[in-house]
Write a protein that holds these residues in place. Structure first.
Motif, mmCIF file in Angstrom:
data_model
loop_
_atom_site.group_PDB
_atom_site.id
_atom_site.type_symbol
_atom_site.label_atom_id
_atom_site.label_comp_id
_atom_site.label_asym_id
_atom_site.label_seq_id
_atom_site.Cartn_x
_atom_site.Cartn_y
_atom_site.Cartn_z
ATOM 1 N N LEU A 230 8.398 -0.478 -7.009
ATOM 2 C CA LEU A 230 7.248 -0.649 -6.126
ATOM 3 C C LEU A 230 6.779 -2.099 -6.104
ATOM 4 O O LEU A 230 6.465 -2.653 -5.036
ATOM 5 N N LEU A 231 6.726 -2.731 -7.261
ATOM 6 C CA LEU A 231 6.309 -4.141 -7.317
ATOM 7 C C LEU A 231 7.286 -5.021 -6.544
ATOM 8 O O LEU A 231 6.876 -5.971 -5.868
ATOM 9 N N ALA A 232 8.571 -4.684 -6.612
ATOM 10 C CA ALA A 232 9.581 -5.472 -5.897
ATOM 11 C C ALA A 232 9.491 -5.280 -4.387
ATOM 12 O O ALA A 232 9.919 -6.156 -3.618
ATOM 13 N N GLN A 233 8.951 -4.139 -3.943
ATOM 14 C CA GLN A 233 8.830 -3.877 -2.506
ATOM 15 C C GLN A 233 7.615 -4.558 -1.876
ATOM 16 O O GLN A 233 7.475 -4.549 -0.651
ATOM 17 N N ALA A 234 6.729 -5.114 -2.692
ATOM 18 C CA ALA A 234 5.542 -5.794 -2.150
ATOM 19 C C ALA A 234 5.959 -6.940 -1.242
ATOM 20 O O ALA A 234 6.876 -7.700 -1.561
ATOM 21 N N GLN A 235 5.278 -7.042 -0.126
ATOM 22 C CA GLN A 235 5.594 -8.053 0.876
ATOM 23 C C GLN A 235 4.561 -9.188 0.846
ATOM 24 O O GLN A 235 3.416 -8.976 0.433
ATOM 25 N N PRO A 236 4.950 -10.395 1.275
ATOM 26 C CA PRO A 236 3.987 -11.512 1.294
ATOM 27 C C PRO A 236 2.727 -11.143 2.071
ATOM 28 O O PRO A 236 2.797 -10.627 3.189
ATOM 29 N N GLY A 237 1.591 -11.363 1.456
ATOM 30 C CA GLY A 237 0.320 -11.033 2.089
ATOM 31 C C GLY A 237 -0.800 -11.147 1.088
ATOM 32 O O GLY A 237 -0.577 -11.131 -0.132
ATOM 33 N N PRO A 238 -2.033 -11.271 1.572
ATOM 34 C CA PRO A 238 -3.179 -11.438 0.672
ATOM 35 C C PRO A 238 -3.491 -10.170 -0.104
ATOM 36 O O PRO A 238 -3.368 -9.061 0.408
ATOM 37 N N TRP A 239 -3.904 -10.337 -1.352
ATOM 38 C CA TRP A 239 -4.367 -9.210 -2.146
ATOM 39 C C TRP A 239 -5.632 -8.633 -1.538
ATOM 40 O O TRP A 239 -6.382 -9.330 -0.867
ATOM 41 N N GLU A 240 -5.889 -7.366 -1.832
ATOM 42 C CA GLU A 240 -7.110 -6.727 -1.354
ATOM 43 C C GLU A 240 -8.183 -6.649 -2.433
ATOM 44 O O GLU A 240 -9.362 -6.487 -2.120
ATOM 45 N N PHE A 241 -7.783 -6.782 -3.704
ATOM 46 C CA PHE A 241 -8.735 -6.617 -4.801
ATOM 47 C C PHE A 241 -8.539 -7.689 -5.864
ATOM 48 O O PHE A 241 -7.456 -8.269 -5.999
ATOM 49 N N SER B 120 -2.625 3.326 7.098
ATOM 50 C CA SER B 120 -2.575 1.979 6.535
ATOM 51 C C SER B 120 -1.464 1.817 5.504
ATOM 52 O O SER B 120 -1.437 0.830 4.760
ATOM 53 N N ALA B 121 -0.527 2.761 5.451
ATOM 54 C CA ALA B 121 0.499 2.747 4.415
ATOM 55 C C ALA B 121 1.628 1.778 4.743
ATOM 56 O O ALA B 121 2.029 1.621 5.890
ATOM 57 N N ASP B 122 2.153 1.127 3.698
ATOM 58 C CA ASP B 122 3.368 0.322 3.811
ATOM 59 C C ASP B 122 4.581 1.094 3.309
ATOM 60 O O ASP B 122 5.713 0.781 3.639
ATOM 61 N N LEU B 123 4.317 2.102 2.481
ATOM 62 C CA LEU B 123 5.391 2.909 1.900
ATOM 63 C C LEU B 123 4.834 4.291 1.581
ATOM 64 O O LEU B 123 3.702 4.420 1.115
ATOM 65 N N GLU C 129 2.417 -11.959 -9.268
ATOM 66 C CA GLU C 129 1.952 -12.264 -7.903
ATOM 67 C C GLU C 129 1.843 -11.021 -7.033
ATOM 68 O O GLU C 129 1.429 -11.101 -5.874
ATOM 69 N N SER C 130 2.194 -9.845 -7.556
ATOM 70 C CA SER C 130 2.241 -8.624 -6.740
ATOM 71 C C SER C 130 1.083 -7.688 -7.045
ATOM 72 O O SER C 130 0.683 -7.527 -8.202
ATOM 73 N N GLN C 131 0.575 -7.054 -5.988
ATOM 74 C CA GLN C 131 -0.472 -6.050 -6.124
ATOM 75 C C GLN C 131 -0.055 -4.806 -5.340
ATOM 76 O O GLN C 131 0.218 -4.875 -4.141
ATOM 77 N N VAL C 132 0.001 -3.673 -6.046
ATOM 78 C CA VAL C 132 0.362 -2.397 -5.436
ATOM 79 C C VAL C 132 -0.873 -1.512 -5.422
ATOM 80 O O VAL C 132 -1.494 -1.282 -6.465
ATOM 81 N N ILE C 133 -1.229 -1.025 -4.261
ATOM 82 C CA ILE C 133 -2.408 -0.168 -4.098
ATOM 83 C C ILE C 133 -1.930 1.263 -3.905
ATOM 84 O O ILE C 133 -1.222 1.581 -2.952
ATOM 85 N N LEU C 134 -2.305 2.132 -4.851
ATOM 86 C CA LEU C 134 -1.893 3.538 -4.814
ATOM 87 C C LEU C 134 -2.988 4.387 -4.196
ATOM 88 O O LEU C 134 -4.135 4.344 -4.632
ATOM 89 N N LEU C 135 -2.620 5.175 -3.205
ATOM 90 C CA LEU C 135 -3.549 6.114 -2.596
ATOM 91 C C LEU C 135 -3.130 7.516 -3.027
ATOM 92 O O LEU C 135 -2.178 8.093 -2.498
ATOM 93 N N ASP C 136 -3.815 8.038 -4.053
ATOM 94 C CA ASP C 136 -3.513 9.362 -4.581
ATOM 95 C C ASP C 136 -4.250 10.395 -3.737
ATOM 96 O O ASP C 136 -5.449 10.590 -3.878
ATOM 97 N N THR C 137 -3.516 11.062 -2.860
ATOM 98 C CA THR C 137 -4.138 11.992 -1.920
ATOM 99 C C THR C 137 -4.168 13.403 -2.487
ATOM 100 O O THR C 137 -3.391 13.752 -3.377
ATOM 101 N N PRO C 138 -5.046 14.258 -1.966
ATOM 102 C CA PRO C 138 -5.001 15.681 -2.335
ATOM 103 C C PRO C 138 -3.682 16.289 -1.897
ATOM 104 O O PRO C 138 -3.023 15.779 -0.992
ATOM 105 N N GLY C 139 -3.293 17.383 -2.547
ATOM 106 C CA GLY C 139 -2.092 18.085 -2.116
ATOM 107 C C GLY C 139 -2.225 18.488 -0.663
ATOM 108 O O GLY C 139 -3.211 19.109 -0.257
ATOM 109 N N ARG D 121 0.860 -1.188 0.000
ATOM 110 C CA ARG D 121 0.000 0.000 0.000
ATOM 111 C C ARG D 121 0.893 1.233 0.000
ATOM 112 O O ARG D 121 1.679 1.446 0.921
ATOM 113 N N VAL D 122 0.755 2.062 -1.048
ATOM 114 C CA VAL D 122 1.627 3.217 -1.238
ATOM 115 C C VAL D 122 0.801 4.498 -1.154
ATOM 116 O O VAL D 122 -0.202 4.645 -1.850
ATOM 117 N N VAL D 123 1.231 5.414 -0.304
ATOM 118 C CA VAL D 123 0.601 6.732 -0.199
ATOM 119 C C VAL D 123 1.475 7.750 -0.915
ATOM 120 O O VAL D 123 2.681 7.817 -0.677
#
Length: 439
Positions: free
Chosen positions: A325-336, A198-201, A162-172, A117-119
């Motif tokens: 970012l894909l390489a930084q994904a850690q073992p864990g269940p996908w969310e989507f 909830s961010a991992d990175l 096998e990797s899923q990266v979730i991007l949280l695009d926040t307001p400025g 999960r990336v913010v």
């Protein structure tokens, strides 16, 4: 939301597919077989405003009934040709029901799933949404040169192997003072902080082309990094293509990292320009007597793990960051489910796209005063998506500006929105924008 009979049939089709999916891959293959010819049919792409029409033959040659790379294709397992003209990213369904069904589906995870999960944090207009769109492969987030284009947190999903990266695009990220002074939505103030929980990175984006803001991280970003110091962070220097003197990047790196990256000191002796006053001490030599004074002078963050220098408009530059970012994904269940590209509803995407064009073409405060109201969202007789949105403005002068001479501006906005939505939904679009005076 009005929906024609073909739209209801499609939703029922998806529901039947979901039931088949729950029975296993064999049942899905048997269920989808009769529909392969339907999924492969071609269409002409048309968008309209008023009585004007335009066509896009290039896109038409690549689109199919449900759109090449659509969420439906990913869900039922229809393979994509290797020479596909469209992005490998899944399209977004034009139906809210179908999008909602896909969002609640159990993820189709591989045996060894990985997740991250990336913010994205940064000052307004740093390029967060542009970067997110490039990482995702489709322009689902609004982008303009004006600040506060993104009004609330938006979620995007990258799924590869096998990797899923979730991007949280926040307001400025802004200060409470600015939020109150300009009467901005509370989401502009709260969403970045909520995302951090909830961010991992954390990806901190800095616009190096802005000479007024590039030399230091904003106090709000620093406060956010300090409060969530346990979350790993990386620094991304964006818009490097706009710099004529690349040596500036060395100076910025020194300032924004305090000379430390991944726990190691940088050799930054040449990063500081000579002070014109020979008696002027270097920053490191200044005596900071109190902790409050030190915090007040703090302009960088010494805990970044990596630094990326890129242009968010360059696919090659962004590809390097994406692979990281894909390489930084850690073992864990996908969310989507792998067919999910964004959590936004199709109506939200459309409204944001229209607002993007309003911000781009209207001067000063005018676009911020436009209220949007969708009055028609339905499937037409040939399966095209028909959209009618009213744009409500408070002044007659604003009406004249938005309509433009002989209606050229509002027509241009509708056509550009139509093209963008065809790329997102991968279906035919008919869009009409009406400008009305707010009563």
């Amino acid at each position: 939301m009005a929906m024609a009979a073909p739209g209801r049939c499609r939703v029922e089709l998806v529901r039947a597919g979901l039931k088949a999916w729950q029975l296993g891959p064999h049942a899905v293959r048997e269920w989808v077989a009769p529909f392969r010819s339907l999924l492969g049919c071609q269409r002409r792409c048309v968008s309209s405003v008023g009585t004007a029409t335009f066509s896009n033959p290039r896109l038409a040659s690549a689109s199919r009934h449900y759109g090449q790379g659509s969420a439906m294709d990913h869900f039922v397992g229809v393979s994509q040709p290797e020479n596909s003209l469209t992005s490998c990213a899944p399209a977004v369904s034009m139906y809210r029901d179908e999008q909602n069904l896909l969002l609640v589906q159990p993820p189709d995870m591989p045996e060894n799933p990985r997740v991250l999960r990336v913010v994205l944090l940064g000052a307004p207009n740093a390029g967060k949404s542009t970067l997110s769109n490039q990482l995702l492969g489709r322009n689902v987030f609004p982008v303009s040169k004006k600040v506060h284009t993104t009004r609330c947190q938006a979620l995007g999903v990258i799924t590869e192997k096998e990797s899923q990266v979730i991007l949280l695009d926040t307001p400025g990220i802004i200060s409470p003072v600015k939020q109150k002074r300009h009467h901005l939505e509370l989401s502009l103030l709260e969403d970045p902080w909520k995302s951090m929980e909830s961010a991992d990175l954390v990806l901190v984006l800095v616009d190096v082309s802005d000479k007024w803001t590039r030399n230091q991280l904003s106090p709000q970003v620093l406060q956010c990094l300090t409060q969530f110091s346990q979350v790993p962070s990386i620094l991304v220097l964006n818009k490097v293509d706009c710099l004529k003197q690349k040596s500036i990047l060395l100076e910025l790196t020194a300032a924004l990292t305090e000379g430390v990256v991944n726990g190691k000191k940088l050799n930054i002796r040449q990063a500081f320009r000579p002070c014109p006053d020979t008696h002027c001490p270097r920053p490191a030599a200044k005596d900071l007597n109190t902790q409050s004074e030190k915090n007040a002078r703090k302009i960088g963050w010494p805990n970044f793990q990596e630094i990326f220098m890129l242009s968010a408009l360059s696919q090659e530059d962004v590809k390097t960051l994406k692979q990281y970012l894909l390489a930084q994904a850690q073992p864990g269940p996908w969310e989507f489910h792998s067919g999910v590209l964004t959590s936004q509803t199709p109506e939200e995407i459309c409204t944001n796209k229209i607002r993007e064009k309003l911000l781009e073409y209207l001067p000063q405060e005018v676009p911020y005063n436009v209220q949007q109201k969708t009055v028609v969202w339905e499937e037409g007789p040939s399966g095209e998506l028909i959209i009618h949105q009213n744009l409500l403005v408070p002044k007659e002068s604003h009406m004249r500006i938005l309509i433009g001479e002989k209606g050229h501006l509002i027509s241009q906005i509708a056509q550009e929105v139509g093209r963008d939505l065809m790329d997102i939904f991968l279906c035919d679009i008919q869009i009409r924008l009406s400008v009305k005076l707010l009563k």
